[in-house]
Design a protein around this motif. Structure first.
Motif: not given
Lengths: 220, 252, 213
Positions: B69-74, B77-86
């Motif tokens: 899933r993009i943009g939202v973490d497990a 919540k809003r995904m942090n920038n590092r994970d989003l970039a990945a």
């Protein structure tokens, strides 16, 4: 707050200095602007005079203002002319900033669309009238922000004249602080005065820019 | 367990200043598929594309890239920038206005992301970049700077740049709309080649011929709604909706 | 003018150059810092920086040098002439540089940022690898222009008794009683220094224009 009451006692010195700075500034930029406009007119032609002017303008762009003031104040007596510090300062300011005004206007002249100049020629304008009525007004409106910056530079350059003993605003602060040993207060006052003058200048320019905006010029 | 689709979009909605530009959109793009997104301007098709790699944040719904899933973490919540970039590194994007980096030459434009994002070694990145530039026919211009290139050349470099990250899916946002008409063909040819090599592509476009010849699915957006989704033959010869019929009439 | 006089002149030129160079180096970096801080829009800090830039742009350097040099002792700070001169020049040039940097920030295209993010770059990598190199290129003409302005205003430091390239002409003519030759020679040296900077600026402009295409 005795320091501030001393400043208040010495208010005449500050006012005289400020007045002198303002007179030098107004007279010199008026002269500089007129000389600058004429220079750009002469640069329209291609002859020895325009080549000479080009060289003179480039020279001024590579020279610190104080060196020009030195040349006039200390250098001219060697040629038998002995100007006063005030007179040398005024002439130096006028010549120096005329070169910068000319350079700014010339830059805008180079990118002025050719079409409207041709339109004016087609309407039978002669070169002189064409320049003063069609070209120059546009150059001035288009370069308003740069001309405004140059005005602030001219205002600041008046302070250099304290070094050749002109009794302007900075000299006033220096003499007050030397008499009463209150450098901080004396200079805070004059810096505030310079600041106020330049803010007034900027407000005046903003007001003037409406003139350009009404005519659809960018940056206005 | 079957392989996750390259892109899965579920119930996506998005509005700008109270205007709904995407309404409850769902779409699945499998590996190796080419999906063309059509619609008149303002239909939301570019916004849909820009949501897929989170350049725009949707209001509701979810997007999965290769199962992630993009943009939202497990925790939701809003995904942090590092994970989003990945996750973004798994998608490639080709823009209408190319957006090459002007301070880098052609080769460096292609090498930059693999080296900075994937921490690839320089010689390795260079080898990949050279292969890709050959693929798009720009190997002769490897040392050139973007300002010297034509629009078509810039876009081909931009495609190579997107391919360099070996993305799961490449998003094309009207890739030929900013080109001179005589430059459109060279870019479409490159894209056709990519589709036959099995790349997964989502293409927002106005090029009907291309959509018909290359796509596996054609979807049509109208006022933020996905109103038709079919195979190209059916879409262009026998569309389900009156709206698409009209659109096709006007654009041929 | 004899060899002794030329030697003095060169010494003055050296003083002008090293003091200006330190101020330029500090001013470019501090200007960048100010521009970055202003982009962050922190309350109070933002207003304080706007006030600083506005004051620094309006204050003549002569006045600023005198102010710093004369009032530092009243705050219990022992400051020698050179330090006061460098501080004044730096305060002045940093304000102008901050505006140059800020313009580059504001005019940076959002699309290039999107292209970087779409490739999976983090904001940090984007700033370091994509934005900063271009900002340096596009700011360079403005920064170099400001350097020549700094050299042209550097004679202000003579007012607190530093023997720079302008002031040294007084020293020479005090011995020779011929003020014109040393002033002309100093003018020549200034033209040499600023001529080089103008040349560099022209080259920088050419490079910067490529980015904009």
């Amino acid at each position: 707050m005795t320091e501030w009451s001393i400043i208040w006692e010495a208010r005449d010195a500050f006012l005289n200095g400020a007045l002198n700075t303002l007179i030098l500034f107004v007279l010199s930029v008026l002269a500089a602007f007129v000389i600058g406009c004429f220079s750009v007119y002469l640069l329209e032609g291609r002859n020895w005079l325009s080549t000479l002017l080009r060289g003179a303008i480039n020279l001024m762009r590579m020279l610190p203002f104080l060196v020009l003031a030195y040349l006039l104040y200390y250098g001219l007596p060697a040629l038998g002319i002995k100007p006063s510090a005030w007179g040398a300062g005024l002439v130096a300011l006028a010549i120096y900033h005329a070169a910068y005004f000319a350079e700014i206007l010339r830059g805008a002249r180079l990118v002025l669309p050719l079409g409207q100049v041709e339109a004016a020629k087609a309407h039978g304008f002669r070169p002189g009238r064409l320049y003063w009525r069609i070209i120059l007004p546009q150059l001035v409106i288009r370069t308003r922000p740069l001309l405004g910056n140059q005005l602030i530079y001219a205002l600041k350059d008046t302070a250099f004249l304290t070094i050749i003993t002109v009794q302007e605003l900075t000299a006033a602060a220096n003499s007050v602080q030397a008499t009463y040993f209150i450098p901080t207060e004396a200079f805070v006052v004059v810096i505030a005065l310079y600041w106020v003058i330049s803010i007034c200048l900027e407000l005046a320019l903003k007001w003037a820019s409406r003139f350009g905006a009404k005519r659809g010029f960018e940056h206005a | 367990m079957p392989e996750a689709p390259a892109v899965q979009i579920d119930n996506l909605s998005k509005s700008f200043d109270g205007v709904e530009v995407l309404r409850d959109i769902s779409l699945t793009v499998n590996k190796g598929e080419v999906v063309s997104v059509l619609g008149s301007s303002g239909s939301g098709k570019s916004t849909l594309l820009r949501c897929i790699n989170w350049l725009e944040e949707p209001d509701r719904g979810s997007i999965h890239i290769a199962g992630q899933r993009i943009g939202v973490d497990a925790q939701g919540k809003r995904m942090n920038n590092r994970d989003l970039a990945a996750i973004r590194a798994k998608t490639g994007m080709v823009f209408q206005s190319f957006n090459l980096w002007p301070h880098l030459n052609v080769l460096q434009n292609v090498m930059e992301a693999p080296m900075q994002v994937k921490k690839m070694r320089k010689d390795e990145a260079r080898a990949i970049a050279q292969t890709l530039l050959e693929k798009v026919g720009m190997e002769q211009k490897a040392e050139a700077f973007p300002y010297t290139l034509s629009g078509g050349q810039k876009q081909r470099v931009a495609i190579a740049r997107a391919l360099a990250m070996s993305p799961e899916v490449i998003l094309f946002d009207e890739p030929t709309s900013a080109l001179d008409p005589e430059r459109v063909g060279e870019v479409l040819t490159v894209m056709k080649n990519l589709s036959s090599e099995g790349y997964t592509m989502i293409v927002v476009t106005h090029e009907m011929e291309f959509a018909r010849a290359v796509s596996d699915q054609v979807v049509f957006l109208e006022k933020g709604l996905l109103i038709e989704k079919s195979a190209p033959e059916k879409f262009f010869t026998n569309p389900e909706t009156e709206r698409v019929r009209k659109f096709l009439e006007l654009s041929t | 003018m004899n060899g002794q006089a030329w030697l003095l002149l060169l010494e003055g030129a050296w003083t002008t150059l090293w003091i200006s160079s330190i101020a330029i180096a500090l001013g470019v970096v501090i200007g960048l810092g100010i521009a970055l801080l202003r982009m962050a829009r922190i309350p109070f800090v933002e207003q304080a920086l706007v006030l600083y830039v506005s004051l620094a742009r309006a204050t003549p350097l002569v006045t600023l040098v005198l102010f710093i040099f004369l009032s530092a002792p009243t705050f219990g700070l022992a400051m020698d002439r050179n330090t006061a001169a460098i501080l004044a020049l730096t305060l002045n040039t940093a304000a102008f540089n901050a505006e140059v940097w800020r313009t580059a920030f504001i005019s940076f295209s959002r699309e290039q940022k999107e292209a970087a993010l779409a490739c999976g770059m983090t904001n940090g990598v984007f700033f370091r690898r994509i934005m900063l190199p271009q900002m340096i290129t596009s700011s360079l003409p403005g920064l170099v222009n400001e350097m020549s302005f700094l050299i042209k205003s550097s004679p202000a430091i003579a007012v607190i008794g530093i023997v720079d390239l302008t002031r040294v002409t007084n020293r020479i003519s005090a011995v020779t009683y011929e003020p014109l030759p040393p002033i002309l020679a100093a003018a020549l040296l200034y033209m040499l220094i600023i001529g080089v900077l103008l040349k560099v600026q022209a080259i920088a402009e050419k490079k910067a224009n490529r980015l904009a295409m």
